[in-house]
Design an enzyme around this catalytic site. Structure first.
Site, PDB file in Angstrom:
ATOM      1  N   THR A 212       0.852  -1.189   0.000  1.00 45.63           N
ATOM      2  CA  THR A 212       0.000   0.000   0.000  1.00 45.63           C
ATOM      3  C   THR A 212       0.889   1.240   0.000  1.00 45.63           C
ATOM      4  O   THR A 212       1.651   1.460   0.936  1.00 45.63           O
ATOM      5  CB  THR A 212      -0.910  -0.001   1.240  1.00 45.63           C
ATOM      6  OG1 THR A 212      -1.703  -1.196   1.237  1.00 45.63           O
ATOM      7  CG2 THR A 212      -1.833   1.213   1.228  1.00 45.63           C
TER       8      THR A 212
ATOM      9  N   ALA B 294     -21.047  -0.568  16.314  1.00 47.85           N
ATOM     10  CA  ALA B 294     -20.508   0.451  17.217  1.00 47.85           C
ATOM     11  C   ALA B 294     -19.712  -0.208  18.333  1.00 47.85           C
ATOM     12  O   ALA B 294     -20.041  -1.298  18.792  1.00 47.85           O
ATOM     13  CB  ALA B 294     -21.648   1.276  17.809  1.00 47.85           C
TER      14      ALA B 294
ATOM     15  N   GLU C 116      -7.085  -9.381   7.953  1.00 50.19           N
ATOM     16  CA  GLU C 116      -6.432 -10.291   8.889  1.00 50.19           C
ATOM     17  C   GLU C 116      -7.469 -11.246   9.472  1.00 50.19           C
ATOM     18  O   GLU C 116      -8.560 -10.855   9.854  1.00 50.19           O
ATOM     19  CB  GLU C 116      -5.724  -9.513   9.993  1.00 50.19           C
ATOM     20  CG  GLU C 116      -4.536  -8.724   9.470  1.00 50.19           C
ATOM     21  CD  GLU C 116      -3.589  -8.273  10.570  1.00 50.19           C
ATOM     22  OE1 GLU C 116      -3.414  -9.018  11.557  1.00 50.19           O
ATOM     23  OE2 GLU C 116      -3.040  -7.173  10.446  1.00 50.19           O
TER      24      GLU C 116
ATOM     25  N   CYS D  84      -3.060  -1.410   9.437  1.00 50.62           N
ATOM     26  CA  CYS D  84      -3.456  -0.912   8.118  1.00 50.62           C
ATOM     27  C   CYS D  84      -4.355   0.317   8.182  1.00 50.62           C
ATOM     28  O   CYS D  84      -3.958   1.402   7.768  1.00 50.62           O
ATOM     29  CB  CYS D  84      -4.141  -2.024   7.327  1.00 50.62           C
ATOM     30  SG  CYS D  84      -3.027  -3.368   6.877  1.00 50.62           S
TER      31      CYS D  84
END
Length: 447
Positions: free
Chosen positions: A129, A263, A163, A271
């Protein structure tokens, strides 16, 4: 003849990609500069917890009985350059110390080490990334350094791994995105991913900047959705409403959907936090900083959740932590992982300990990593051991094991039956029926 593949960097992304490419039938050579990591991988040991990855390694790593032998590891750049037709760069791009921007040193170093050794046609594929614009810069550097000249090409193929689900996300992705500059690069990547394309996985071909932006945009959208429902949790607490029921009602709108409307304590990991910060930093460099100012509030909302959890725990301890015992269920930033990078659970545990509480942590997989990072915290071998003598129990990582706890059994070992559910997934009615005071962010505080 099928192209031979190398994977540069054998961390979380690289080890998964290497094993999955072997699973797809390719000869694969993984490279890393960490010899201890290479030795572990060659022995079939995964340096992190990721469901299914260890089994996949043992199935393909050369030297193991019954393995296909399609996967090997090395620390030799010369061997990688001579072996591979397609070179995947899978190294880390952490957040720069003291800044929001991404640290590109590992990616740059990988290209600088590989390119001068490419004497025949090859495709270098970035999966890391990176800030938008990096691929254009790296392509120019590749052209300048590679003896093969323009026969050594660059492409960008962002990863979208979750993950805990990385193997499935690689072998059964919801899309493949490739940024290319030539038809030959596209054809070669279509060959590499042919089994997935044949299974119906969408194959999206773009230019370099678009491919780089897809990952940044996806993570920013997910982070925004999580912080949105957590902002609604703040409003619900003030209004006496229930954010879980609110999210349920919202989810029936197909424009909104149910995913990522949970929530709670918010996001963490290696990441999402660093990626949205790097995206903001890059937008500023491009003169488009106003477009992403909303991400600052997304980040702020997320961090406020941790402070709010500390407040709730303090309230349950009678207004102060001195002399109180706090049990923390969870250390990993998410379930099905042993990753503790920017873990909300450990952040909360550390804050509470600094305010005078005796904090004991339990996590099914992340205990070793947590001990290394937070050695001053206490650790237990089970949820019940963690809860022994506790004045409040905090549920901070939503492992299935914690959902299956018996409230009465846990209640028999605590000092006070007080529970704060930081993930809004436990059965509050069942815990209250067992005599517990149950609190959760964004939900009514009825006993």
């Amino acid at each position: 003849m099928a192209p031979r593949i190398t994977v540069i960097g054998t961390g979380y992304l690289g080890a998964t990609h290497a094993a999955c490419m072997a699973e797809l039938g390719f000869e694969v050579l993984g490279l890393d500069v960490d010899r201890d990591k290479l030795a572990a991988l060659a022995a079939g040991r995964v340096p992190m917890y990721e469901p299914g990855l260890s089994e996949l390694l043992l199935k393909h790593v050369a030297g193991h009985q019954g393995s296909t032998g399609r996967l090997r590891f090395t620390d030799s750049w010369e061997e990688v350059a001579a072996f591979g037709d397609v070179h995947f760069i899978c190294v880390n791009t952490p957040q720069r110390k003291g800044e929001f921007a991404a640290d590109m040193s590992h990616v740059d170093s990988a290209l600088e080490s590989l390119a001068p050794l490419l004497e025949r046609p090859a495709l270098v594929v970035g999966k890391s990334t990176v800030p938008v614009g990096s691929a254009n810069r790296l392509a120019e550097r590749l052209a300048a350094l590679a003896p093969a000249g323009e026969r050594a090409e660059l492409a960008w193929n962002p990863e979208f791994l979750r993950e805990g689900f990385a193997v499935g996300d690689t072998l059964r992705p919801d899309r493949l995105v490739v940024g290319v500059r030539s038809g030959s690069a596209e054809r070669l990547l279509r060959e590499v991913y042919a089994p997935l394309i044949e299974d119906g996985v969408p194959f999206v071909v773009t230019d370099f900047p678009t491919a780089e932006l897809v990952k940044a945009a996806a993570n920013s959208f997910l982070a925004t959705k999580i912080s949105f429902i957590n902002a609604m949790a703040e409003v619900c607490e003030s209004a006496g409403a229930d954010v879980v029921q609110l999210a349920k009602a919202l989810s029936y709108d197909e424009r909104i959907g149910r995913k990522f409307l949970n929530a709670g304590l918010g996001f963490g990991g290696g990441c999402l936090p660093k990626d949205i910060r790097a995206f903001m930093a890059r937008a500023g460099e491009l003169g488009a900083d106003q477009a992403l100012t909303f991400l600052r509030e997304v980040d702020s909302i997320n961090m406020r959740r941790r402070s709010r959890m500390v407040e709730l725990a303090r309230e349950q301890c009678g207004g102060g932590f001195l002399g109180r015992r706090v049990a923390v269920l969870g250390a990993a930033f998410k379930p099905n992982s042993d990753d503790i990078r920017d873990s909300p659970a450990l952040n909360v545990a550390g804050q509470i300990q600094l305010q005078g509480a005796q904090v004991t942590v339990y996590d099914p997989k992340a205990m070793d990593n947590a001990r290394k990072m937070f050695p001053s915290l206490s650790y237990a071998a089970s949820p019940l051991e963690a809860a022994e003598g506790a004045h409040v129990v905090l549920h901070l990582t939503e492992w299935q094991e914690f959902r299956e706890l018996d409230p009465a059994e846990v209640g028999a070992v605590v000092a006070e039956r007080r529970l704060v559910d930081g993930r809004n997934v436990l059965d509050g009615e069942a815990w209250r029926a067992a005599g517990w005071t149950y609190r959760a962010m964004g939900r009514p505080s009825a006993e």
